[in-house]
Design a protein around this motif. Structure first.
Motif, short mmCIF file in Angstrom:
data_model
loop_
_atom_site.label_atom_id
_atom_site.label_comp_id
_atom_site.label_asym_id
_atom_site.label_seq_id
_atom_site.Cartn_x
_atom_site.Cartn_y
_atom_site.Cartn_z
N SER A 37 0.94 -1.27 0.16
CA SER A 37 0.04 0.05 -0.01
C SER A 37 0.89 1.18 0.13
O SER A 37 1.71 1.34 0.74
CB SER A 37 -0.76 0.02 1.53
N THR A 38 0.57 2.17 -0.88
CA THR A 38 1.54 3.22 -0.88
C THR A 38 1.15 4.19 0.47
O THR A 38 2.10 4.69 0.95
CB THR A 38 1.11 4.23 -2.28
N ASN A 39 0.01 4.32 1.01
CA ASN A 39 0.03 4.83 2.36
C ASN A 39 0.83 4.34 3.41
O ASN A 39 1.63 4.99 4.03
CB ASN A 39 -1.60 4.91 2.65
N GLN A 67 -1.11 -2.09 -6.20
CA GLN A 67 -1.05 -2.43 -4.72
C GLN A 67 -1.53 -3.91 -4.44
O GLN A 67 -2.62 -4.36 -4.92
CB GLN A 67 -1.84 -1.42 -3.94
N ARG A 112 -5.38 -0.01 0.81
CA ARG A 112 -6.27 0.17 2.02
C ARG A 112 -7.25 1.35 1.65
O ARG A 112 -7.10 2.36 1.07
CB ARG A 112 -5.70 0.43 3.18
N GLY A 113 -8.50 1.11 2.35
CA GLY A 113 -9.75 2.20 2.22
C GLY A 113 -10.10 2.58 3.63
O GLY A 113 -9.38 2.03 4.68
N ARG A 114 -11.22 3.39 3.91
CA ARG A 114 -11.55 3.88 5.17
C ARG A 114 -12.35 2.64 6.13
O ARG A 114 -12.45 1.47 5.13
CB ARG A 114 -12.61 4.71 5.10
N ASN A 155 -15.58 10.68 1.59
CA ASN A 155 -14.45 10.60 0.78
C ASN A 155 -14.41 9.76 -0.58
O ASN A 155 -13.57 9.37 -1.09
CB ASN A 155 -13.22 9.81 1.53
N LYS A 189 -18.56 4.56 -7.86
CA LYS A 189 -17.41 5.37 -7.34
C LYS A 189 -16.15 5.37 -8.10
O LYS A 189 -15.71 3.87 -8.59
CB LYS A 189 -17.29 4.53 -5.90
N ILE A 191 -4.56 8.78 -2.40
CA ILE A 191 -5.61 8.58 -3.54
C ILE A 191 -5.72 7.61 -4.34
O ILE A 191 -4.56 7.29 -4.72
CB ILE A 191 -5.39 10.12 -4.29
C1 BTN Z 1 -11.67 4.52 0.42
O1 BTN Z 1 -12.04 4.12 -0.65
O2 BTN Z 1 -12.07 4.29 1.77
C2 BTN Z 1 -10.32 5.15 0.19
C3 BTN Z 1 -9.54 4.44 -0.64
C4 BTN Z 1 -7.97 5.02 -0.83
C5 BTN Z 1 -7.16 4.33 -1.75
C6 BTN Z 1 -5.68 4.63 -1.80
S1 BTN Z 1 -4.91 4.08 -3.28
C7 BTN Z 1 -3.32 4.95 -2.43
C8 BTN Z 1 -3.26 4.78 -1.23
N1 BTN Z 1 -2.84 3.74 -0.53
C9 BTN Z 1 -3.81 2.77 0.03
O3 BTN Z 1 -3.63 1.82 0.43
N2 BTN Z 1 -4.77 3.42 0.01
C10 BTN Z 1 -4.68 4.97 -0.76
#
Ligand code: BTN
Length: 262
Positions: free
Chosen positions: A38-40, A62, A66-68, A125, A133, A155
């Protein structure tokens, strides 16, 4: 600092920079990868033990996007823009509590500019085209081992997918599948960075204008209960007020809340 990944050549950072003015291009270091979990997560690792600058991390794929709310973000190879921007909030005059709203507005404008179609926002978000989406945003704040605050802006934009896995096919779309536009990843990354770099405090009106929930029936899902309500307003603090069916107004702040359009 040790990073256990090889930067990828597939997305050229010089190409991204060519769309940016000199000041913005100089502000960031760019790390590009073929695949990361995951880039985050990687951005948070970088922030941990280093006096970090402003870093942009983009991966073609990835394995654990990950998301919320602990959800995963589907990130197939080169079909999307998966980007995290690591910033030092002490150097930016940013309001962290509404950062997700700002980034949603900034990213919508960037996508809209390149695909020519209106991009809506589902509080809080999710970026929406039609009813699908096309993008999610995950902002995470933390403190490094050296006691420096950091913020990661994540993002994920679905760009070129023609179809999605069964479990998300009803809700997910790509810029291509919803608008027919084939948006260049490098150009989109640059447009988003440009907009994020021009932080201003009056973004909430744009965020409200893009809202696809205001005036609509919604299902509110939180840890205590699930209920139907009507979405009334989004205030300057980014909270959404809904009117539940018992006639009670409820102010929803970010947190562990998920919202579905009825
Ligand atoms: C969501 O839909 O709840 C948020 C999604 C966010 C995805 C981005 S992709 C780049 C960055 N790395 C991740 O693991 N998540 C965010």
């Amino acid at each position: 600092m040790q990073i256990n990944f090889e930067p990828s050549k597939t997305l050229d950072k010089e190409k991204i920079k060519s769309f940016l003015d000199e000041k913005t291009a100089e502000k960031y270091s760019f790390l590009l990868f073929d695949s990361v979990d995951s880039t985050n997560t990687l951005a948070k690792e970088i922030a941990k033990d280093e006096a970090f600058g402003s870093v942009v991390i983009i991966s073609d794929h990835q394995s654990a996007g990950r998301g919320r709310l602990g959800r995963s973000f589907y990130s197939p190879h080169t079909d999307g823009l998966y980007m995290s921007v690591l910033i030092d909030p002490s150097k930016e005059d940013m309001e962290i509590s509404t950062l997700t709203h700002f980034v949603a507005s900034a990213t919508s404008k960037a996508i809209e500019k390149l695909c020519g179609k209106f991009v809506g926002v589902k509080w809080v978000n999710d970026l929406i085209v039609g009813k699908k989406k096309i993008c999610g945003i995950l902002c995470e704040a933390g403190r490094s081992d050296k006691n420096a605050d950091f913020v990661v802006i994540g993002i994920g934009v679905n760009l070129y997918q023609k179809s999605f896995p069964l479990d998300i096919e009803d809700i997910a779309g790509s810029v291509y599948s919803t608008t027919g536009a084939l948006v260049d990843r490098a150009q989109l990354a640059a447009e988003i960075l440009k907009n994020i770099s021009e932080y201003h405090k009056d973004f909430m009106d744009d965020y409200r204008k893009r809202s696809v929930v205001l005036g609509q029936r919604v299902r509110v899902i939180n840890q205590e209960r699930t209920y139907l309500a009507t979405a009334l307003e989004i205030d300057d603090g980014g909270a959404l007020t809904v009117l539940d069916d018992a006639g009670e107004k409820v102010r929803l702040c970010f947190g562990e809340i998920s919202l579905k359009l009825e």
